[in-house]
Design a protein around this motif. Structure first.
Motif, PDB file in Angstrom:
ATOM      1  N   GLN A   1       1.633   2.405  -3.237  1.00  0.00           N
ATOM      2  CA  GLN A   1       0.447   2.819  -3.995  1.00  0.00           C
ATOM      3  C   GLN A   1      -0.291   1.691  -4.704  1.00  0.00           C
ATOM      4  O   GLN A   1      -1.056   1.935  -5.626  1.00  0.00           O
ATOM      5  CB  GLN A   1       0.782   3.915  -5.016  1.00  0.00           C
ATOM      6  CG  GLN A   1       0.759   5.324  -4.445  1.00  0.00           C
ATOM      7  CD  GLN A   1       2.137   5.773  -3.988  1.00  0.00           C
ATOM      8  OE1 GLN A   1       3.137   5.325  -4.523  1.00  0.00           O
ATOM      9  NE2 GLN A   1       2.170   6.641  -2.999  1.00  0.00           N
TER      10      GLN A   1
ATOM     11  N   THR B   1      -3.226  -1.356  -4.309  1.00  0.00           N
ATOM     12  CA  THR B   1      -4.346  -1.639  -3.414  1.00  0.00           C
ATOM     13  C   THR B   1      -4.341  -3.142  -3.164  1.00  0.00           C
ATOM     14  O   THR B   1      -3.851  -3.908  -3.981  1.00  0.00           O
ATOM     15  CB  THR B   1      -5.692  -1.216  -4.036  1.00  0.00           C
ATOM     16  OG1 THR B   1      -5.788  -1.784  -5.336  1.00  0.00           O
ATOM     17  CG2 THR B   1      -5.783   0.301  -4.135  1.00  0.00           C
TER      18      THR B   1
ATOM     19  N   GLY C   1       4.290  -1.890  -6.728  1.00  0.00           N
ATOM     20  CA  GLY C   1       3.395  -0.763  -7.000  1.00  0.00           C
ATOM     21  C   GLY C   1       3.178  -0.535  -8.488  1.00  0.00           C
ATOM     22  O   GLY C   1       3.802  -1.179  -9.322  1.00  0.00           O
TER      23      GLY C   1
ATOM     24  N   ARG D   1       5.262   4.563 -12.562  1.00  0.00           N
ATOM     25  CA  ARG D   1       5.294   5.982 -12.191  1.00  0.00           C
ATOM     26  C   ARG D   1       6.469   6.700 -12.832  1.00  0.00           C
ATOM     27  O   ARG D   1       7.421   6.077 -13.305  1.00  0.00           O
ATOM     28  CB  ARG D   1       5.391   6.131 -10.672  1.00  0.00           C
ATOM     29  CG  ARG D   1       6.709   5.650 -10.082  1.00  0.00           C
ATOM     30  CD  ARG D   1       6.576   5.335  -8.616  1.00  0.00           C
ATOM     31  NE  ARG D   1       5.574   4.292  -8.405  1.00  0.00           N
ATOM     32  CZ  ARG D   1       5.083   3.945  -7.217  1.00  0.00           C
ATOM     33  NH1 ARG D   1       5.486   4.549  -6.136  1.00  0.00           N
ATOM     34  NH2 ARG D   1       4.195   2.986  -7.100  1.00  0.00           N
TER      35      ARG D   1
ATOM     36  N   ARG E   1      -2.927   1.354 -12.344  1.00  0.00           N
ATOM     37  CA  ARG E   1      -3.349   0.780 -11.061  1.00  0.00           C
ATOM     38  C   ARG E   1      -2.810  -0.639 -10.922  1.00  0.00           C
ATOM     39  O   ARG E   1      -2.813  -1.409 -11.876  1.00  0.00           O
ATOM     40  CB  ARG E   1      -4.875   0.702 -10.981  1.00  0.00           C
ATOM     41  CG  ARG E   1      -5.563   2.041 -11.050  1.00  0.00           C
ATOM     42  CD  ARG E   1      -7.043   1.877 -10.722  1.00  0.00           C
ATOM     43  NE  ARG E   1      -7.765   3.098 -11.042  1.00  0.00           N
ATOM     44  CZ  ARG E   1      -8.335   3.310 -12.231  1.00  0.00           C
ATOM     45  NH1 ARG E   1      -8.278   2.386 -13.169  1.00  0.00           N
ATOM     46  NH2 ARG E   1      -8.968   4.438 -12.465  1.00  0.00           N
TER      47      ARG E   1
ATOM     48  N   LYS F   1       0.832  -1.214   0.000  1.00  0.00           N
ATOM     49  CA  LYS F   1       0.000   0.000   0.000  1.00  0.00           C
ATOM     50  C   LYS F   1       0.861   1.256   0.000  1.00  0.00           C
ATOM     51  O   LYS F   1       0.534   2.246  -0.651  1.00  0.00           O
ATOM     52  CB  LYS F   1      -0.943  -0.007   1.208  1.00  0.00           C
ATOM     53  CG  LYS F   1      -2.099  -0.993   1.062  1.00  0.00           C
ATOM     54  CD  LYS F   1      -2.992  -0.954   2.290  1.00  0.00           C
ATOM     55  CE  LYS F   1      -4.188  -1.898   2.115  1.00  0.00           C
ATOM     56  NZ  LYS F   1      -4.900  -2.077   3.401  1.00  0.00           N
ATOM     57  N   GLU F   2       1.963   1.204   0.737  1.00  0.00           N
ATOM     58  CA  GLU F   2       2.891   2.347   0.721  1.00  0.00           C
ATOM     59  C   GLU F   2       3.380   2.627  -0.698  1.00  0.00           C
ATOM     60  O   GLU F   2       3.650   3.771  -1.055  1.00  0.00           O
ATOM     61  CB  GLU F   2       4.117   2.042   1.600  1.00  0.00           C
ATOM     62  CG  GLU F   2       3.983   2.498   3.025  1.00  0.00           C
ATOM     63  CD  GLU F   2       5.223   2.126   3.838  1.00  0.00           C
ATOM     64  OE1 GLU F   2       6.348   2.176   3.294  1.00  0.00           O
ATOM     65  OE2 GLU F   2       5.051   1.787   5.022  1.00  0.00           O
TER      66      GLU F   2
ATOM     67  N   LEU G   1       1.548   8.707 -11.178  1.00  0.00           N
ATOM     68  CA  LEU G   1       1.356   7.273 -11.379  1.00  0.00           C
ATOM     69  C   LEU G   1       0.898   7.003 -12.805  1.00  0.00           C
ATOM     70  O   LEU G   1       0.233   7.826 -13.422  1.00  0.00           O
ATOM     71  CB  LEU G   1       0.312   6.734 -10.399  1.00  0.00           C
ATOM     72  CG  LEU G   1       0.694   6.768  -8.920  1.00  0.00           C
ATOM     73  CD1 LEU G   1      -0.366   6.071  -8.091  1.00  0.00           C
ATOM     74  CD2 LEU G   1       2.053   6.142  -8.672  1.00  0.00           C
TER      75      LEU G   1
END
Lengths: 220, 477
Positions: A60, A62, A192, A195, A212, A57-58, A205
């Protein structure tokens, strides 16, 4: 010949040892593959999984947790919450075969590599690394590498029991499976969504890869 | 690439006067330093990992020829090809050959400093092959016809308005009234344009952060995913890497990887670390049909066994320039060749000759911050000092500077005279300082005082005070 020219020059400048000694030094290190310094990580499996989720999560991503039988529903739910069509593309991975049995009303699944027109790709990770919330994905007949990068949304399923503490634990697993010195064509370590900070050092991002990254941890 | 390192002083002067550049450089000062410090502090094992990373690379360098041969044989058994390039020209020729055999018209490229070092883009263009940089920063500077001003943030000198102007100038097929006010919209535009290039390219060229001997694996570390699209979609993947990128095992790679991202961007881990071992296998649904590794020496083997061997540990993280007061003041282009900052000041004289690059190791305050943050513990100030010595002994220092150094040496070897002279100088400067205790006039140092005042001494010299402190006849040493 460039090759001999370079190797000879290296040998000349490494004057404190013999070529035979250097070869045995190198082979010995490769044989032993010392692990080095491993950062302290949570000891229990539960704490390790919690740490993995926190780190992902850090970065980015989910994260959702569900039973292994609930993956299709978990994917459908995530797609709905982002107003995305209920259509995904996967490889021929047996670990994802349950998705194909899902009713069309829940999820439509296409198979094979992406040509760039898919909105969502689903892959199964070989393992997760709790240290940094990283996923390890292996290429192969069942896992097109293009699925990790072309679709705007990437959903990765990882088994709870496959969440390891350190990167160094991946490699013995691969050696056991593929043989010493052998690797799958591509191993993708993913932490993640994609980015870039190339415009005035502003972090954005979704550069060239997925915008995502959604991780589904399955309880087994 | 046109080399302007011999005009370093003029370059630096122009950079200091460039207001736009100065604004952009504040991003370096603000962002990189804090982020690295936080990432390092969050990992208790960071310092021990730095020691181990340096030890691994030292071991590799001591056995480099053996590791290269093992790497080569493993690439071959994976179905790939290895090409050895002694010089930049050899590497360019080998890559052009591969592109021609593939019938390539366009080549997509992941970010690679080696490609900059060998001047690959210009060469391919002249041969009728279009190179397309796909890292956002590299894409921007390619549109501008510039070279990178930072090894990990190539467009750090460019601001958003300039990017917008460049996109308007080049992307003429897009509606002129499109939304371009936010960085997000610019990123999206570049993503759309490059997506098409990825799919149509014939050859993909990437660099490598690591070459793993154990498995014949090449590794790239990126955040955007452009490197992966570059190497996955075209029919041919070419990796261009220098010989010191070797690590023995996947474990050794993991150790160095832990200090790489933290030192570079302050991330704990970059988004994509991709390990490639050969071309597409039987049954693989995608991936390149051909996998080539071009191993570049270009002067590196000459550094082995010399006082510059430590420099071959460098993993190109950029921490040294991110923490360098000289880089903060003038940016990367002023250094005049491919590699800026402290690592560039050591590498440039090696690669283009000390007679052309000798000014760079002189442009350092020797504050030592680069060495303090270097994840591979490279003694950068010491290496710069080696170049200064070589420059001096090769009679390459400007005559005035040589004369002054000689005069100082003559004086310093005569302690009594030296004490008298320094006492007089301190007294004289004290008089010059007046009430403000500063002076804007120094004999023989007008260039220095043109931009700043010199604080003047408080009266007596250090030695005089020391004598007073320890009692008469006290020994200064």
């Amino acid at each position: 010949m460039n090759r001999e020219f370079i190797l000879e020059k290296l040998g000349r400048n490494l004057k404190n040892s013999t070529p035979g000694k250097r070869e045995s030094n190198a082979l010995e290190r490769i044989r032993n593959a010392p692990g080095g310094i491993l950062p302290v990580q949570p000891r229990t499996a539960t704490a390790r999984v919690a740490h993995f989720i926190e780190k992902a999560k850090e970065a980015q991503a989910t994260v959702a947790v569900c039973a292994s039988s609930g993956v299709a529903n978990a994917i459908a739910e995530w797609l709905r919450s982002h107003n995305l069509p209920k259509e995904v593309r996967t490889g021929q991975d047996n670990r994802l075969s349950a998705l194909h049995k899902a009713k069309d009303s829940i999820l439509t699944v296409k198979q094979g590599p992406s040509d760039g027109s898919d909105l969502t790709g689903v892959s199964h990770a070989e393992c997760g690394i709790s240290e940094t919330g990283t996923l390890a994905l292996l290429s192969g007949a069942d896992n097109p590498t293009s699925l990790n990068f072309l679709p705007e949304n990437h959903i990765v399923v990882v088994r709870r029991s496959d969440i390891l503490a350190h990167y160094e634990e991946i490699w013995p697993r691969l050696r056991k499976r593929f043989g010493k010195g052998k690797m799958p064509r591509t191993v993708n370590l993913i932490t993640g969504p994609s980015r870039s900070a190339d415009i005035e050092q502003t972090l954005l991002l979704g550069a060239h890869g997925p915008v995502r990254l959604h991780i589904i941890v399955t309880e087994d | 690439m046109h080399i302007t390192s011999p005009q370093f002083k003029q370059n630096a002067k122009a950079a200091l006067a460039d207001e736009q550049l100065q604004r952009s450089l504040t991003h370096v000062r603000k962002n990189f330093i804090d982020k690295r410090a936080k990432a390092a502090a969050a990992l208790p094992e960071f310092e021990a990992l730095r020691d181990n990373a340096a030890a691994i690379k030292n071991h590799v360098l001591e056995n480099l020829d053996a590791y290269l041969e093992i790497f080569e044989s493993n690439v071959i058994s994976n179905g790939g090809k290895v090409h050895w390039a002694a010089t930049a020209g050899d590497a360019r020729g080998l890559i052009l050959d591969i592109c021609r055999k593939a019938g390539a018209r366009t080549v997509t490229k992941g970010k690679s400093m080696i490609s900059e070092e060998i001047g690959l883009n210009e060469f391919l263009e002249n041969a009728g092959i279009e190179p397309v940089e796909t890292d956002l920063g590299e894409y921007i500077i390619q549109l501008r016809g510039e070279s990178p001003s930072h090894i990990i943030a190539p467009a750090v000198h460019v601001n958003m308005d300039q990017v917008r102007d460049d996109f308007r100038r080049v992307h003429t097929h897009l509606p002129p009234d499109r939304e371009m006010s936010e960085p997000e919209s610019l990123l999206k535009e570049a993503r759309g344009i490059l997506r098409d290039r990825f799919i149509k390219a014939d050859v993909g060229i990437t660099g490598a952060n690591f070459l793993v001997a154990e498995t014949g694996t090449t590794i790239i570390v990126t955040n955007e995913g452009n490197g992966d699209l570059t190497q996955t979609l075209p029919r041919v993947h070419v990796v261009i890497a220098s010989i010191e990128k070797i690590v023995p095992t996947l474990e050794d790679m993991s150790q160095i990887m832990r200090v790489l991202a933290r030192s570079a961007t302050g991330q704990e881990m970059s988004v994509y670390t991709t390990l490639s071992s050969g071309p597409r296998r039987k049954g693989d649904p995608d991936g390149p049909d051909e996998f080539h590794v071009v191993l570049l020496d270009n002067g590196r083997s000459d550094m082995l066994g010399t006082e510059f061997q430590d420099m071959l540990r460098c993993i190109r993280c950029g921490a040294c320039m991110n923490h360098c007061p000289v880089y903060h003041a003038i940016g990367g282009h002023a250094y005049g060749w491919v590699y800026p900052g402290p690592m560039g000041s050591v590498l440039t004289p090696q690669f283009i000759g000390v007679e052309k690059g000798g000014q760079l190791p002189n442009a350092s305050t020797f504050c030592g911050r680069c060495e303090e943050v270097c994840p591979m513990r490279i003694p950068l100030p010491k290496l710069m000092r080696h170049w200064r010595e070589q420059e001096f002994s090769g009679h390459l220092t400007p005559p005035a500077q040589r004369r002054n150094l000689k005069a100082w040496a003559w004086l310093a070897k005569r302690p009594k005279l030296y004490h008298v002279a320094t006492r007089l100088a301190a007294r004289g400067l004290w008089l010059l300082g007046g009430r403000n205790r500063r002076t804007g006039f120094l004999p023989f140092a007008g260039a220095w005082t043109r931009h700043r005042d010199m604080p003047t001494p408080e009266g007596s010299t250090f030695l005089a005070q020391w004598r007073k402190h320890t009692g008469a006849g006290g020994n200064a040493s």
